[in-house]
Design an enzyme around this catalytic site. Structure first.
Site, PDB file in Angstrom:
ATOM      1  N   ASP A 204       0.838  -1.194   0.000  1.00 19.16           N
ATOM      2  CA  ASP A 204       0.000   0.000   0.000  1.00 19.16           C
ATOM      3  C   ASP A 204       0.875   1.247   0.000  1.00 19.16           C
ATOM      4  O   ASP A 204       1.911   1.307   0.674  1.00 19.16           O
ATOM      5  CB  ASP A 204      -0.878  -0.034   1.263  1.00 19.16           C
ATOM      6  N   GLU A 262       1.580  -0.333  -5.034  1.00 16.42           N
ATOM      7  CA  GLU A 262       0.602   0.700  -5.405  1.00 16.42           C
ATOM      8  C   GLU A 262       1.383   2.001  -5.554  1.00 16.42           C
ATOM      9  O   GLU A 262       1.780   2.612  -4.571  1.00 16.42           O
ATOM     10  CB  GLU A 262      -0.467   0.859  -4.320  1.00 16.42           C
TER      11      GLU A 262
END
Length: 517
Positions: A204, A262
């Site tokens: 993330d 990401e």
């Protein structure tokens, strides 16, 4: 999988938004046992791997991306035993399992942050996070002008007068990656899940984490998730690459494991840096997500995206949706036209070389669901307004039956309301319908896995009418044609393998794509 290649190089990943996939215990929230109960569906769909969103202990201020303990399962989702069973059963079906890690921040209920709040300024406990004195005569102003990706200031003041940094919600304090304890703790987390048998990680905010010395002001015109054309020291600071090198060293001890980042970085040269041989295996390229339904724009986005694997030797990583963006059907105009265009783009994406990430529900042709602000749980909506809410693409999946909750749960009060209009879009309704969106995805994934035409990493482009494109996979020979114009077009020569809409007198209709060999 290509001969001799790693399993993830051309895998079809399927993102399971755990809260919204399947609920086994009737609390209206999806869970690990719910995923386990639907593994047969995922096997039938034909996906190679799952990406599970966070299921760790969390107060759920940001649906689990605020983690209080990254090495345990939140009771809302089950137990570590449930996870182990899910992993074992997925592997029996030849489905890999990857999980989220969130190295940029923790929950404010994490033991570390509780200790930091109880400790004094300058203490070792506070040094795990980014605490600073404010500016102004009494320190009443934040240390710099950074704003949160969710809106509002990126700083919150604590009772003793200091401020702490949070690039997302105030309940998500940023970690201080200059502190070696932070790296050691992430390594512990990675090894914990790798030893249990997970096949990889989705990282993330992989372009965040590292912060420049002195925390200089940002240009206030910079984008929320950036970086943009304007100076934005919050993201993509060069120090982030040392963190990815540390992660890669751990993963290299587990030869079959991988990591995807990401990375909201649109400059191809800077994105390529994350894919150096000692960093990430894959990096999301979000250009297709950010491109409207237009053949010229899509062609440019694809060509620019392919410069990254050409620079690095790493595979391209394609996606059209996830839990943070509008669903394709709605992004491409909604209604019947949105469905046709989303189906067309599914064929475009699955024709491309590299790895592909699907988002749960896109294979059913689901659109956004209008949700009143009062019923939204997304912290971004609460800070920035309903139009920025992400819950519209997070509504639970419809499995069977004619009324909500459509087999998702025994509880009619699902964590987000399900629309009655989805009665015709359930898995049960679509699975035997050869013309359904689900059947299109199943056929496309099967062909992608088994047909020799999908070889080769490079594309060559055909001449095409205005509003259209056609490319061929070098090495395999697959041709993919897309028509975003208003009228049917003649197809390139070849046998049609699959089309997203029925041909019209042998021509490809508007808002459609086809595969040929």
């Amino acid at each position: 999988m290509r001969p001799g290649g790693a399993w993830w190089q051309d895998a079809v990943f399927y993102q399971v938004y755990v809260r919204s996939f399947a609920d086994s215990d009737g609390d209206g929230v999806g869970d690990l046992e719910g995923i386990h109960s639907r593994l047969g569906y995922l096997e039938l769909l034909g996906v190679d791997a799952l990406w599970l969103t966070p299921f760790y202990r969390s107060p759920m201020a940001d649906h689990g991306y605020d983690i209080a303990d990254p090495r345990d399962v939140d009771p809302m989702f089950g137990t570590l035993g449930d996870f182990d069973v899910l992993l074992t059963e997925a592997h029996k079906r030849n489905i890999k399992v990857t999980v989220d890690v969130v190295p940029n921040h923790t929950s404010n209920q994490h033991a570390w942050f509780k200790s930091a709040m109880a400790a004094k300024p300058g203490s070792p406990e506070r040094d795990r996070y980014i605490f600073r004195d404010g500016v102004g005569p009494k320190g009443e102003d934040p240390p710099n002008n950074w704003v949160s990706a969710f809106g509002g200031p990126a700083w919150t003041r604590v009772p003793d007068g200091q401020w702490y940094l949070h690039l997302f919600a105030p309940q998500q304090p940023d970690l201080n990656w200059a502190n070696p304890e932070v790296a050691a703790d992430l390594e512990r987390t990675l090894r914990f899940w790798l030893e249990r048998g997970v096949d990889g990680f989705r990282i993330d905010v992989a372009h965040g984490m590292a912060k420049p010395p002195g925390l200089p002001d940002m240009d206030p015109r910079a984008d929320a998730l950036g970086p943009s054309h304007y100076y934005d020291p919050r993201w993509d600071y060069d120090g982030v690459h040392e963190i990815h090198q540390m992660i890669r060293k751990v993963l290299d001890e587990y030869p079959e494991a991988m990591a995807v980042g990401e990375i909201w970085v649109t400059d191809e040269e800077r994105l390529s840096r994350y894919l150096r041989p000692d960093e990430l295996h894959l990096a999301f390229n979000f250009r297709l997500v950010l491109t409207h339904f237009d053949a010229d724009a899509m062609r440019t986005a694809i060509q620019r995206s392919l410069t990254v694997p050409a620079r690095t030797g790493a595979p391209a990583t394609w996606t059209l949706g996830n839990h943070d963006v509008w669903r394709q059907v709605s992004r491409y105009g909604g209604g019947a036209a949105g469905v046709r265009r989303a189906r067309a783009m599914a064929l475009v994406e699955l024709a491309l070389p590299g790895a592909v990430y699907l988002y749960n529900g896109e294979e059913l042709g689901l659109a956004n669901v209008e949700i009143p602000l009062a019923e939204m749980a997304d912290p971004r909506a609460k800070t920035s307004g309903a139009e920025f809410g992400r819950d519209v693409s997070r509504v639970p999946l419809p499995w069977e039956g004619d009324l909500p909750p459509f087999g998702f749960s025994r509880n009619p009060r699902t964590w987000l309301p399900m629309p009655a209009s989805w009665a015709g879009l359930t898995v049960e309704k679509q699975i035997e319908d050869a013309d359904s969106t689900l059947s299109l995805y199943r056929q496309a994934i099967e062909l992608r896995k088994t047909h020799s035409a999908f070889g080769g990493d490079e594309l060559e482009w055909y001449g095409a009418p205005a509003g259209c494109f056609a490319f061929r996979r070098k090495g395999g020979g697959l041709v993919c044609a897309l028509n975003t114009s208003a009228t049917p077009i003649a197809l390139p020569p070849g046998e049609v393998l699959l089309s997203s809409s029925p041909l019209v007198d042998g021509k490809l209709p508007a808002d459609a794509a086809a595969w040929l060999v």
